[in-house]
Design an enzyme around this catalytic site. Sequence first.
Site, PDB file in Angstrom:
ATOM      1  N   GLU A  12      -2.821  -2.408  13.373  1.00 18.05           N
ATOM      2  CA  GLU A  12      -1.452  -1.968  13.077  1.00 18.05           C
ATOM      3  C   GLU A  12      -0.860  -1.177  14.239  1.00 18.05           C
ATOM      4  O   GLU A  12       0.313  -1.308  14.549  1.00 18.05           O
ATOM      5  CB  GLU A  12      -1.406  -1.118  11.802  1.00 18.05           C
ATOM      6  CG  GLU A  12      -1.692  -1.895  10.525  1.00 18.05           C
ATOM      7  CD  GLU A  12      -0.771  -3.093  10.332  1.00 18.05           C
ATOM      8  OE1 GLU A  12       0.363  -3.062  10.823  1.00 18.05           O
ATOM      9  OE2 GLU A  12      -1.196  -4.077   9.711  1.00 18.05           O
ATOM     10  N   TYR A  95       4.222   3.857   7.731  1.00 22.16           N
ATOM     11  CA  TYR A  95       3.882   2.434   7.642  1.00 22.16           C
ATOM     12  C   TYR A  95       2.374   2.215   7.786  1.00 22.16           C
ATOM     13  O   TYR A  95       1.729   1.576   6.952  1.00 22.16           O
ATOM     14  CB  TYR A  95       4.641   1.650   8.728  1.00 22.16           C
ATOM     15  CG  TYR A  95       4.199   0.216   8.773  1.00 22.16           C
ATOM     16  CD1 TYR A  95       4.696  -0.692   7.846  1.00 22.16           C
ATOM     17  CD2 TYR A  95       3.252  -0.224   9.694  1.00 22.16           C
ATOM     18  CE1 TYR A  95       4.269  -2.002   7.842  1.00 22.16           C
ATOM     19  CE2 TYR A  95       2.814  -1.530   9.692  1.00 22.16           C
ATOM     20  CZ  TYR A  95       3.329  -2.414   8.771  1.00 22.16           C
ATOM     21  OH  TYR A  95       2.892  -3.713   8.762  1.00 22.16           O
ATOM     22  N   ASP A 113       8.045  -2.362   7.156  1.00 20.09           N
ATOM     23  CA  ASP A 113       8.291  -2.288   8.599  1.00 20.09           C
ATOM     24  C   ASP A 113       9.453  -3.237   8.885  1.00 20.09           C
ATOM     25  O   ASP A 113      10.081  -3.744   7.954  1.00 20.09           O
ATOM     26  CB  ASP A 113       7.033  -2.678   9.383  1.00 20.09           C
ATOM     27  CG  ASP A 113       6.699  -4.147   9.240  1.00 20.09           C
ATOM     28  OD1 ASP A 113       7.229  -4.794   8.306  1.00 20.09           O
ATOM     29  OD2 ASP A 113       5.926  -4.659  10.060  1.00 20.09           O
TER      30      ASP A 113
END
Length: 314
Positions: A12, A95, A113
Site C-alpha cells: 500500500e 487509507y 482512496d
Amino acid sequence: MSHDPYQIWISEIILQQTQVKQGLPYFEKFMKRFPTLSSLAEAHLDEVLKYWEGLGYYSRARNLHSTAQTLVRDYKGQFPKTAEALMKLKGIGPYTARAISSLAFGEQTAVVDGNVFRVLSRFFTDPFCIDLPAARKHYQQIADQFMGEEKAGDFNQSMMDLGAMICRPGQPDCDACPLRSACKAFKTQSQTKFPVRKPKTPKPERTALCYVIEHRGKFWMQQRDASGLWGGLFEFPWYEPSDTVPDFLSLPEWVELGKVIHVFTHFTLHLKVMYTCPPKNIFPPKTLTVSLEDIDNLSLPKAMHKVLQLVRNK
Ligand code: SF4
C-alpha cells in the site's frame, strides 16, 4: 489476496504514488531483501533508501523504516489490529490503516482512496469534488454504507481491484464491470464527467544551476538533510537564484552539459547542469568527493540520475 499485514503495508505504501504495473517490480525486490518486519527494522536506512530509489517521495521509505523499528521495539513485532491504533504509527494514514485492519484482521471498515472515489462517484453520479479536503469524509460515509454487511476484506479488495483495473481514469471498461446494471454513470453515459475535479492550476516553474566539479576523477557530492525534499539522498549540489552560492564556485571555466527537468508535486524544477574540472583542488575541507563508480552505490533521486547520465555522456 494477502492477509499478511506486513505485505499489505509495504504494497500500500508503494502504491500510494505509483501505478500497480510500475510498483510491482519494486515491491518484489523490496520483499526479497526485507521479507519480514524485523529484517526491515534491522537494516540501515541508506540501504532501504537505495531499494526505494526511483519510486520518489522518499519520506515514505524513511517512515517505513522508522515504523518497522517502532513495531519491533514497542509492539513485540506485531501490528495493532485496528485502524485507529495503526493510524498512530508514523506514515500510516487512514487509507493504509483501514487496508491493513480490514484485509489482515477483518475489521469492518471500508477503505477509500482515489480509485474508490472514482468508482463511487461514477456509480452514484455524485457531484462532490474529490479534490476538496472534505472528500475523504464524504466518500468514507458512502463507502461504509455501500459495504453494509459484506465482509470488509472482500469488499475492499473488490473495490480496489475494480478501481485499478476496470473503472479506470479516462474511459472505464464498463462491459467488464459487475456493477454495470446499477451504475448511474453507465445508465446516463456520463462516466467521463465523474469524478468531479477542481480545474488544474499550472505548476510554478523553478530554475537552478547544478554544479558538477571533477578533480582527479572524483566528483563533488553532498547528502541532503534527513527531512524534506529528497531527504537523506545524495546529489550534485544545485542552487536557485535566491540561494547563497559558495565562493569557490566563481570559477571562469564552466561548460554547460545540458538541462534536466524534474516534475515535483508542487513545482517543476529546471536544472542547468554546469561542469568544470579545475587543475587545483578547490574544495573546502570535509567536502564529500566520490568517484564515478562509487556514485552508483549512493542513493540518488531520479533527477540526479539524469545529471549523472549527462556527466557520463560528456
Ligand atoms: S459501470 Fe462503468 S462507470 Fe460504472 S462503476 Fe462500472 S466501470 Fe465504473
